[in-house]
Enzyme design. Structure first.
Site, PDB file in Angstrom:
ATOM      1  N   SER A  97      -4.005   3.350   9.029  1.00 44.65           N
ATOM      2  CA  SER A  97      -4.600   2.655  10.158  1.00 44.65           C
ATOM      3  C   SER A  97      -5.211   1.335   9.687  1.00 44.65           C
ATOM      4  O   SER A  97      -4.806   0.773   8.666  1.00 44.65           O
ATOM      5  CB  SER A  97      -5.635   3.559  10.832  1.00 44.65           C
ATOM      6  OG  SER A  97      -6.126   2.978  12.011  1.00 44.65           O
ATOM      7  N   ASP A 131      14.936   2.112  10.145  1.00 48.14           N
ATOM      8  CA  ASP A 131      13.926   1.413  10.918  1.00 48.14           C
ATOM      9  C   ASP A 131      13.159   2.450  11.733  1.00 48.14           C
ATOM     10  O   ASP A 131      13.765   3.214  12.495  1.00 48.14           O
ATOM     11  CB  ASP A 131      14.602   0.397  11.847  1.00 48.14           C
ATOM     12  CG  ASP A 131      13.620  -0.535  12.537  1.00 48.14           C
ATOM     13  OD1 ASP A 131      12.502  -0.088  12.864  1.00 48.14           O
ATOM     14  OD2 ASP A 131      13.975  -1.706  12.771  1.00 48.14           O
ATOM     15  N   ILE A 144      -6.814  -5.121   0.443  1.00 43.90           N
ATOM     16  CA  ILE A 144      -6.208  -4.529  -0.743  1.00 43.90           C
ATOM     17  C   ILE A 144      -5.429  -5.591  -1.515  1.00 43.90           C
ATOM     18  O   ILE A 144      -4.574  -6.281  -0.955  1.00 43.90           O
ATOM     19  CB  ILE A 144      -5.265  -3.369  -0.357  1.00 43.90           C
ATOM     20  CG1 ILE A 144      -6.020  -2.334   0.483  1.00 43.90           C
ATOM     21  CG2 ILE A 144      -4.672  -2.728  -1.602  1.00 43.90           C
ATOM     22  CD1 ILE A 144      -7.196  -1.685  -0.199  1.00 43.90           C
ATOM     23  N   ILE A 174       0.826  -1.204   0.000  1.00 46.17           N
ATOM     24  CA  ILE A 174       0.000   0.000   0.000  1.00 46.17           C
ATOM     25  C   ILE A 174       0.856   1.248   0.000  1.00 46.17           C
ATOM     26  O   ILE A 174       0.569   2.220  -0.725  1.00 46.17           O
ATOM     27  CB  ILE A 174      -0.936  -0.001   1.229  1.00 46.17           C
ATOM     28  CG1 ILE A 174      -2.036  -1.057   1.065  1.00 46.17           C
ATOM     29  CG2 ILE A 174      -1.565   1.380   1.441  1.00 46.17           C
ATOM     30  CD1 ILE A 174      -2.925  -1.222   2.281  1.00 46.17           C
ATOM     31  N   LYS A 186      -3.126   0.171  16.298  1.00 46.31           N
ATOM     32  CA  LYS A 186      -3.829   1.059  15.375  1.00 46.31           C
ATOM     33  C   LYS A 186      -4.782   2.007  16.110  1.00 46.31           C
ATOM     34  O   LYS A 186      -4.936   3.173  15.711  1.00 46.31           O
ATOM     35  CB  LYS A 186      -4.602   0.234  14.341  1.00 46.31           C
ATOM     36  CG  LYS A 186      -3.728  -0.603  13.423  1.00 46.31           C
ATOM     37  CD  LYS A 186      -2.743   0.244  12.617  1.00 46.31           C
ATOM     38  CE  LYS A 186      -2.054  -0.605  11.551  1.00 46.31           C
ATOM     39  NZ  LYS A 186      -1.060   0.185  10.769  1.00 46.31           N
TER      40      LYS A 186
END
Length: 275
Positions: free
Chosen positions: A148, A71, A195, A26, A166
């Site tokens: 999220s 990171d 997705i 994403i 989240k």
């Protein structure tokens, strides 16, 4: 990619967008949509090899790209990445906090270290990025987008670690929107559904149950990375200049019926993994 059919191709020309976890999935899809609209793109992640491949894809849009290994759990590493991005591309106008970790685990079998790992990557990582980006975003009166998940507001089986992380991100987003609005900084969360062609869909769902998954989505399809990328572009554009502190769901209505189908499918995945 349809984003250029609806937005000016130079909408983000001269702007800098930094995407954490931008090497794949994403987040890379979001970065590509911004690149298609003229933005300079910075991405970070833990694998330089993956970042280099993503950078090559982004440069195909004719944009400048800064790909630096960092990171998000390491605040100093992020600060260095942001400094490099500013030196190469200019102060960031948009920060996308997308770096995340996830796996299925029954709560009674989830170790403290496993829980902490997801909290550290998702929640602490988003805080680190937000905190270290403040001066640049204050300079540009920029925008923060947090990636999220539905686990933040609907309980999902085997996702106690993700739900906590989240939900924390979404509340942090609202606090940032409240506190930093006076600097012209906006903050919003995006909640993707299932997705296609993402690691999350591969890890959390059973391919044999794909038809049931699609049938349970009110819009009768799974999402694409461009669905999320287009929403990210809108929320960062002047069209959304009065939108801040919002959790914007982009899931085709998937979470409206609740998490029962996810829970059943997740149990099948766990059985396949552990017998």
């Amino acid at each position: 990619m349809l984003v250029t059919q609806y937005f000016l191709k130079d909408l983000f020309k001269g702007k800098t967008v930094f995407v954490t976890g931008g090497g794949s999935g994403i987040n890379l899809g979001v970065a590509k949509n911004f690149a298609a609209l003229g933005a300079n793109i910075a991405i970070c992640g833990r694998s330089q090899e993956k970042l280099n491949a993503a950078a090559a894809d982004l440069r195909a849009f004719g944009t400048k790209v800064c790909a630096v290994s960092a990171d998000v759990r390491d605040s100093a590493a992020l600060e260095a990445a942001f400094e490099q991005s500013k030196a190469e591309l200019g102060a960031m106008d948009v920060l996308v906090c997308g770096a995340a970790g996830n796996f299925l685990a029954p709560a009674e079998k989830l170790s403290a270290n496993g829980f902490k790992t997801v909290i550290d990557i998702d929640l602490l990582g988003s805080f680190n990025a937000t905190h270290k980006a403040f001066e640049q975003l204050k300079e540009t009166r920029g925008t923060i987008l947090y990636i999220s998940a539905g686990m933040a507001y609907i309980p999902h089986a085997f996702q106690v670690h993700v739900g906590a992380a989240k939900a924390g991100i979404d509340m942090m987003m609202k606090n940032i929107a409240l506190e930093w609005g006076r600097f012209g900084i906006r903050a919003n969360s995006i909640v993707p559904g299932s997705i296609e062609e993402t690691e999350g869909l591969k890890r959390l769902s059973d391919p044999a149950e794909k038809e049931k998954l699609v049938a349970a989505v009110p819009l009768l399809r799974t999402g694409t990375v461009d669905d999320i990328g287009q929403l990210a572009a809108f929320l960062s554009s002047p069209l959304a200049s009065y939108i801040t502190g919002c959790v914007v769901v982009c899931d085709g209505g998937q979470n409206l019926p609740g998490s029962a189908l996810f829970n059943a499918t997740a149990e099948l995945v766990l059985r396949a993994q552990h017998g």
